[in-house]
Design a protein around this motif. Structure first.
Motif, PDB file in Angstrom:
ATOM      1  N   GLU A 123       0.455  -1.508   0.325  1.00  6.72           N
ATOM      2  CA  GLU A 123      -0.111  -0.041   0.127  1.00  6.72           C
ATOM      3  C   GLU A 123       0.957   1.393   0.055  1.00  6.72           C
ATOM      4  O   GLU A 123       1.999   1.252   0.610  1.00  6.72           O
ATOM      5  CB  GLU A 123      -0.941   0.284   1.028  1.00  6.72           C
ATOM      6  N   GLN A 124       0.744   2.069  -0.381  1.00  3.53           N
ATOM      7  CA  GLN A 124       1.411   3.440  -0.866  1.00  3.53           C
ATOM      8  C   GLN A 124       0.663   4.789  -1.537  1.00  3.53           C
ATOM      9  O   GLN A 124      -0.315   3.842  -1.753  1.00  3.53           O
ATOM     10  CB  GLN A 124       2.976   3.134  -2.325  1.00  3.53           C
ATOM     11  N   LYS A 125       0.888   5.399  -1.364  1.00  3.01           N
ATOM     12  CA  LYS A 125       0.254   7.008  -1.622  1.00  3.01           C
ATOM     13  C   LYS A 125       1.127   8.443  -2.266  1.00  3.01           C
ATOM     14  O   LYS A 125       1.396   9.389  -1.934  1.00  3.01           O
ATOM     15  CB  LYS A 125      -0.648   7.822  -0.623  1.00  3.01           C
ATOM     16  N   PRO A 126       1.690   7.481  -3.465  1.00  4.47           N
ATOM     17  CA  PRO A 126       2.417   8.436  -4.367  1.00  4.47           C
ATOM     18  C   PRO A 126       2.294   9.596  -4.726  1.00  4.47           C
ATOM     19  O   PRO A 126       0.359   9.771  -5.053  1.00  4.47           O
ATOM     20  CB  PRO A 126       3.346   8.174  -4.913  1.00  4.47           C
ATOM     21  N   THR A 127       2.525  10.119  -4.433  1.00  2.63           N
ATOM     22  CA  THR A 127       2.192  11.460  -5.607  1.00  2.63           C
ATOM     23  C   THR A 127       2.154  11.845  -6.738  1.00  2.63           C
ATOM     24  O   THR A 127       3.426  11.479  -7.408  1.00  2.63           O
ATOM     25  CB  THR A 127       2.861  13.112  -4.580  1.00  2.63           C
ATOM     26  N   ILE A 128       1.388  11.824  -7.606  1.00  5.39           N
ATOM     27  CA  ILE A 128       1.801  11.730  -9.480  1.00  5.39           C
ATOM     28  C   ILE A 128       1.656  12.753 -10.016  1.00  5.39           C
ATOM     29  O   ILE A 128       0.583  13.512  -9.966  1.00  5.39           O
ATOM     30  CB  ILE A 128       0.761  10.443  -9.409  1.00  5.39           C
ATOM     31  N   TYR A 129       2.253  12.825 -10.695  1.00  2.00           N
ATOM     32  CA  TYR A 129       1.955  13.934 -12.384  1.00  2.00           C
ATOM     33  C   TYR A 129       1.145  13.415 -13.487  1.00  2.00           C
ATOM     34  O   TYR A 129       1.561  12.216 -13.468  1.00  2.00           O
ATOM     35  CB  TYR A 129       3.301  13.684 -12.904  1.00  2.00           C
ATOM     36  N   TRP A 130       0.538  14.304 -13.449  1.00  2.00           N
ATOM     37  CA  TRP A 130      -0.771  13.209 -14.648  1.00  2.00           C
ATOM     38  C   TRP A 130      -0.695  15.155 -15.400  1.00  2.00           C
ATOM     39  O   TRP A 130      -0.582  16.333 -15.584  1.00  2.00           O
ATOM     40  CB  TRP A 130      -1.819  13.062 -14.134  1.00  2.00           C
ATOM     41  N   ALA A 131      -1.114  14.470 -16.993  1.00  2.00           N
ATOM     42  CA  ALA A 131      -1.564  15.552 -18.089  1.00  2.00           C
ATOM     43  C   ALA A 131      -2.463  14.919 -19.100  1.00  2.00           C
ATOM     44  O   ALA A 131      -2.899  13.654 -18.983  1.00  2.00           O
ATOM     45  CB  ALA A 131      -0.492  15.593 -18.385  1.00  2.00           C
ATOM     46  N   GLY A 132      -3.577  15.587 -19.559  1.00  2.00           N
ATOM     47  CA  GLY A 132      -4.394  15.485 -20.307  1.00  2.00           C
ATOM     48  C   GLY A 132      -5.213  16.410 -21.225  1.00  2.00           C
ATOM     49  O   GLY A 132      -4.836  17.899 -20.576  1.00  2.00           O
ATOM     50  N   VAL A 133      -5.723  16.000 -21.746  1.00  2.00           N
ATOM     51  CA  VAL A 133      -6.704  16.465 -22.295  1.00  2.00           C
ATOM     52  C   VAL A 133      -7.933  16.913 -22.265  1.00  2.00           C
ATOM     53  O   VAL A 133      -8.456  15.988 -22.110  1.00  2.00           O
ATOM     54  CB  VAL A 133      -6.716  16.793 -24.040  1.00  2.00           C
ATOM     55  N   ALA A 134      -8.417  17.940 -22.403  1.00  2.00           N
ATOM     56  CA  ALA A 134      -9.928  18.841 -21.329  1.00  2.00           C
ATOM     57  C   ALA A 134     -11.118  19.613 -22.114  1.00  2.00           C
ATOM     58  O   ALA A 134     -10.363  19.699 -23.087  1.00  2.00           O
ATOM     59  CB  ALA A 134      -9.322  19.541 -20.452  1.00  2.00           C
ATOM     60  N   PHE A 135     -11.922  18.536 -22.214  1.00  2.00           N
ATOM     61  CA  PHE A 135     -13.305  19.145 -23.156  1.00  2.00           C
ATOM     62  C   PHE A 135     -14.307  19.967 -21.740  1.00  2.00           C
ATOM     63  O   PHE A 135     -14.624  19.875 -21.138  1.00  2.00           O
ATOM     64  CB  PHE A 135     -13.926  18.332 -24.024  1.00  2.00           C
ATOM     65  N   ASP A 136     -14.122  21.395 -22.271  1.00  2.00           N
ATOM     66  CA  ASP A 136     -15.140  22.076 -21.220  1.00  2.00           C
ATOM     67  C   ASP A 136     -16.579  22.581 -21.259  1.00  2.00           C
ATOM     68  O   ASP A 136     -16.526  22.759 -22.507  1.00  2.00           O
ATOM     69  CB  ASP A 136     -14.405  23.176 -20.621  1.00  2.00           C
ATOM     70  N   TYR A 137     -17.523  22.298 -21.428  1.00  2.00           N
ATOM     71  CA  TYR A 137     -18.640  22.842 -21.707  1.00  2.00           C
ATOM     72  C   TYR A 137     -19.361  23.572 -20.831  1.00  2.00           C
ATOM     73  O   TYR A 137     -20.278  22.242 -19.783  1.00  2.00           O
ATOM     74  CB  TYR A 137     -20.128  21.865 -22.527  1.00  2.00           C
ATOM     75  N   THR A 138     -19.687  24.761 -21.070  1.00  2.00           N
ATOM     76  CA  THR A 138     -20.248  25.482 -20.366  1.00  2.00           C
ATOM     77  C   THR A 138     -22.039  25.080 -20.625  1.00  2.00           C
ATOM     78  O   THR A 138     -22.965  25.893 -21.411  1.00  2.00           O
ATOM     79  CB  THR A 138     -20.932  26.300 -19.995  1.00  2.00           C
ATOM     80  N   PHE A 139     -22.999  25.105 -20.065  1.00  2.00           N
ATOM     81  CA  PHE A 139     -24.747  25.276 -20.086  1.00  2.00           C
ATOM     82  C   PHE A 139     -25.132  26.486 -20.061  1.00  2.00           C
ATOM     83  O   PHE A 139     -25.122  27.008 -19.137  1.00  2.00           O
ATOM     84  CB  PHE A 139     -25.487  24.322 -19.108  1.00  2.00           C
ATOM     85  N   PRO A 140     -25.642  26.485 -21.820  1.00  2.00           N
ATOM     86  CA  PRO A 140     -25.932  27.969 -21.691  1.00  2.00           C
ATOM     87  C   PRO A 140     -27.112  28.605 -20.756  1.00  2.00           C
ATOM     88  O   PRO A 140     -28.460  28.987 -21.693  1.00  2.00           O
ATOM     89  CB  PRO A 140     -26.210  28.153 -23.669  1.00  2.00           C
ATOM     90  N   TYR A 141     -27.191  28.376 -19.989  1.00  2.00           N
ATOM     91  CA  TYR A 141     -28.625  29.056 -18.836  1.00  2.00           C
ATOM     92  C   TYR A 141     -27.897  29.424 -17.238  1.00  2.00           C
ATOM     93  O   TYR A 141     -26.721  28.392 -16.876  1.00  2.00           O
ATOM     94  CB  TYR A 141     -29.877  28.351 -19.246  1.00  2.00           C
ATOM     95  N   ASN A 142     -28.682  30.162 -17.153  1.00  2.00           N
ATOM     96  CA  ASN A 142     -28.175  30.525 -15.496  1.00  2.00           C
ATOM     97  C   ASN A 142     -29.005  30.189 -14.462  1.00  2.00           C
ATOM     98  O   ASN A 142     -30.322  30.007 -14.774  1.00  2.00           O
ATOM     99  CB  ASN A 142     -28.291  31.520 -14.657  1.00  2.00           C
ATOM    100  N   LEU A 143     -28.546  29.587 -13.494  1.00  2.00           N
ATOM    101  CA  LEU A 143     -29.609  29.015 -12.774  1.00  2.00           C
ATOM    102  C   LEU A 143     -30.105  29.766 -11.942  1.00  2.00           C
ATOM    103  O   LEU A 143     -31.641  29.435 -11.737  1.00  2.00           O
ATOM    104  CB  LEU A 143     -28.574  27.926 -11.660  1.00  2.00           C
ATOM    105  N   LEU A 144     -29.929  30.497 -11.324  1.00  2.00           N
ATOM    106  CA  LEU A 144     -30.879  32.195 -10.903  1.00  2.00           C
ATOM    107  C   LEU A 144     -30.212  33.338 -12.382  1.00  2.00           C
ATOM    108  O   LEU A 144     -29.469  33.514 -12.586  1.00  2.00           O
ATOM    109  CB  LEU A 144     -30.582  32.539 -10.095  1.00  2.00           C
TER     110      LEU A 144
END
Lengths: 187, 402
Positions: free
Chosen positions: B308-329
């Motif tokens: 068992e271990q908990k190493p701190t790991i580097y990661w990298a990735g490509v992200a796709f971000d979508y914001t819904f086009p309406y306000n909650l309030l």
């Protein structure tokens, strides 16, 4: 810095470690060089994996702590093994006082034996049955590759004493393992 | 010489410690004595067997971890060059390139896949929506009241105040309005000062652009949410870049009860660069560093051991971000968003992340704050077996848009 450390001698590494410069990387380089030797020593000396791991860990921690003290380092692996030896002897003393633990370790060993090759297990078992002073000298010679002279210096005993102990250790092992060895030597 | 002395000479000879002047005597005895020759063979066999045993003893990884942890070193990862266990998370003497090459490889693969996926998705969105007449329609429609003063609203008659702004009755069906303005391509809202109620009006894109300074205008994507909204709007805007930083607070599954092995520098942090050509869609690259709990089996000296271990790991990735086009309030610029990230980590396996939460981005502000939930799935390999770690938790941060 990390990669360059491989080129440094033991003496230079210990000097850097004592001065506290890049101590993490320096320590790791020393660990890389000698962890195998120290672990093998502990493993062979104590026979039991758990005890060997404890002693092995303590050895390097004590080594790091002692590196802060002013000292002239002439033989780094011998220094590490001396720490390991003292801890191994302490561990054996504790083991003698604990019957239950000893029994438990025997069971552990029995489990391990099933997984290993037969002769190597027999050697390890035979080794654990040797008296401590014979086992120790056998390990230094066979597993650490020390010369008789180095062993004499390491243990602080005479050359003739080293020769006699090695002879006794090997003869004892040969006697224990003879049925297997004589078969193998005929192949 | 006595028998015992010859046996001792044999051992010394095999150890390379017999003085040369005694070798002649030993050989003479051996050539004459079968028993001593057998004895020599047996010792030779024993020595050879021991030499094969030498190769099997390497310190266990857990012992290495324990030592480094105890000494307070930032890395507890194995550095023994001869060690085969966990070769992919060595850190001690590992160069920066070795650390990042796997994440970069996975990022590149993910980037290609994400690009094509995004391209096709957005392409279909553009053709189906932007080119058509669009509107966010509330039912019953409460749109189209304009007032230029704090006085009472004008009579709710259909009045054309300009080429682009048309006042219609409050109860006019939006569908009729749309039918009357087939050339309109976009719509917005106008605030009715007299009642301080947000009402709608149809505005062409040109009108919106011409009235950017007017506080009456609310960008189209900020229209209040309506359950009857028929389409998501992906209105086009200028190209923009954003620099994102976020903090990760998550729980690992498995979560071994061992201290995390923190690497040098910050951890639980992610940095990203995002590109957007649309108001609510963007994609980018993120690089992060965080601990992952790991539980795996190692076979050492023939014994299967659980680590068992908990190493701190580097990661990298490509992200796709979508914001819904309406306000909650209404008008508070709180909008839900989702992000999908695919990449790799320095432990060799792929990494997938999914995020969802709320984004706060006032109109015309370069700052974009967000708070959400994040789930991660990391794969890694040890001694030929694949393992996975899941993480779940909170994430928050901000993005500065240029």
């Amino acid at each position: 810095m990390n990669n360059d450390l491989e080129k440094y001698s033991d003496y230079e590494l210990f000097k850097l470690l004592s001065n506290g410069r890049e101590s993490e990387y320096v320590f790791k380089e020393i660990y890389r060089r000698y962890s195998g030797r120290v672990y093998t020593y502990c493993r062979k000396f104590l026979g039991n994996r758990e005890d060997a791991m404890d002693v092995f860990q303590d050895t390097f921690i004590k080594f790091y702590e002692s590196s802060k003290q002013e000292r002239e380092m002439t033989n780094l692996p011998a220094f590490l093994l001396r720490i390991a030896r003292n801890l191994c002897l302490n561990s054996l003393r504790l083991r003698k006082n604990s019957v239950e633990l000893k029994d438990y370790m025997k069971i552990e060993n029995a489990n391990e034996i099933r997984e290993q090759t037969e002769l190597l297990n027999l050697i390890q078992n035979a080794l654990t049955n040797l008296p401590t002073e014979l086992r120790e000298i056998f390990i230094l010679r066979e597993y650490q590759g020390m010369s008789y002279q180095e062993i004499a210096e390491f243990l602080g005993i005479s050359m003739s004493n080293v020769k006699i102990r090695i002879f006794r250790a090997k003869e004892k092992l040969r006697e224990i393992l003879q049925p297997y060895i004589s078969e193998l030597s005929k192949l | 010489m006595a028998e015992k002395d010859v046996a001792q000479m044999i051992i010394e000879y095999l150890d390379g410690e017999l003085p040369p002047n005694e070798e002649h005597y030993l050989f003479a005895v051996l050539s004459d004595n079968e028993e001593f020759r057998n004895l020599m063979r047996e010792h030779l066999t024993l020595s050879r067997s021991i030499k094969t045993d030498l190769q099997s003893y390497q310190p266990p990884e857990s012992a290495t971890h324990h030592i480094f942890n105890s000494l307070g070193f930032t890395s507890t990862l194995p550095i023994s060059k001869s060690s085969t266990a966990f070769p992919n998370i060595k850190e001690g003497n590992v160069s920066l390139w070795q650390k990042v090459k796997l994440p970069l490889f996975f990022s590149f693969v993910s980037a290609v896949l994400t690009f094509f996926a995004t391209y096709f998705i957005l392409n279909s969105l553009n053709t189906s929506k932007v080119e058509k007449v669009q509107a966010i329609v509330q039912t019953p429609p409460k749109i189209v009241v304009i007032s230029e003063s704090d006085e009472k609203p004008r009579p709710l008659e259909s009045t054309k105040v300009s080429n682009n702004i048309q006042i219609v009755k409050e109860d006019t069906k939006s569908s009729n309005l749309l039918a009357e303005n087939p050339t309109s391509t976009n719509y917005g809202l106008i605030l009715d000062h007299s009642t301080n109620v947000n009402r709608g009006n149809d505005l062409s894109v040109r009108t919106l652009l011409n009235n950017k300074q007017s506080s009456d205008l609310i960008p189209l994507e900020s229209l209040p949410y309506s359950p009857f909204m028929s389409n998501f709007v992906t209105s086009k805007s200028e190209q923009s870049f954003g620099v994102l930083v976020r903090h990760l607070t998550s729980w690992s599954f498995p979560d071994p009860d061992v201290p995390s092995t923190l690497g040098s520098g910050l951890s639980n942090v992610s940095l990203g660069i995002y590109f957007s050509q649309w108001d609510n869609v963007r994609f980018g690259i993120e690089i992060g560093k965080e601990p992952f709990g790991q539980r795996f089996k190692n076979i050492e000296e023939g014994v299967e051991l659980l680590y068992e271990q908990k190493p701190t790991i580097y990661w990298a990735g490509v992200a796709f971000d979508y914001t819904f086009p309406y306000n909650l309030l209404k008008q508070n610029y709180l909008r839900p968003y989702i992000t999908f990230l695919a990449g790799g980590s320095q432990v060799g396996g792929p990494l997938i992340k999914g995020l969802s939460g709320i984004r706060f981005k006032p109109a015309n502000s370069p700052f974009d704050f967000f708070l959400g939930l994040e789930g991660s799935l990391l794969f890694y390999q040890n001694q030929g077996r694949f393992y996975s770690t899941q993480k779940f938790g909170l994430t928050y941060g901000m993005c500065i848009i240029f």
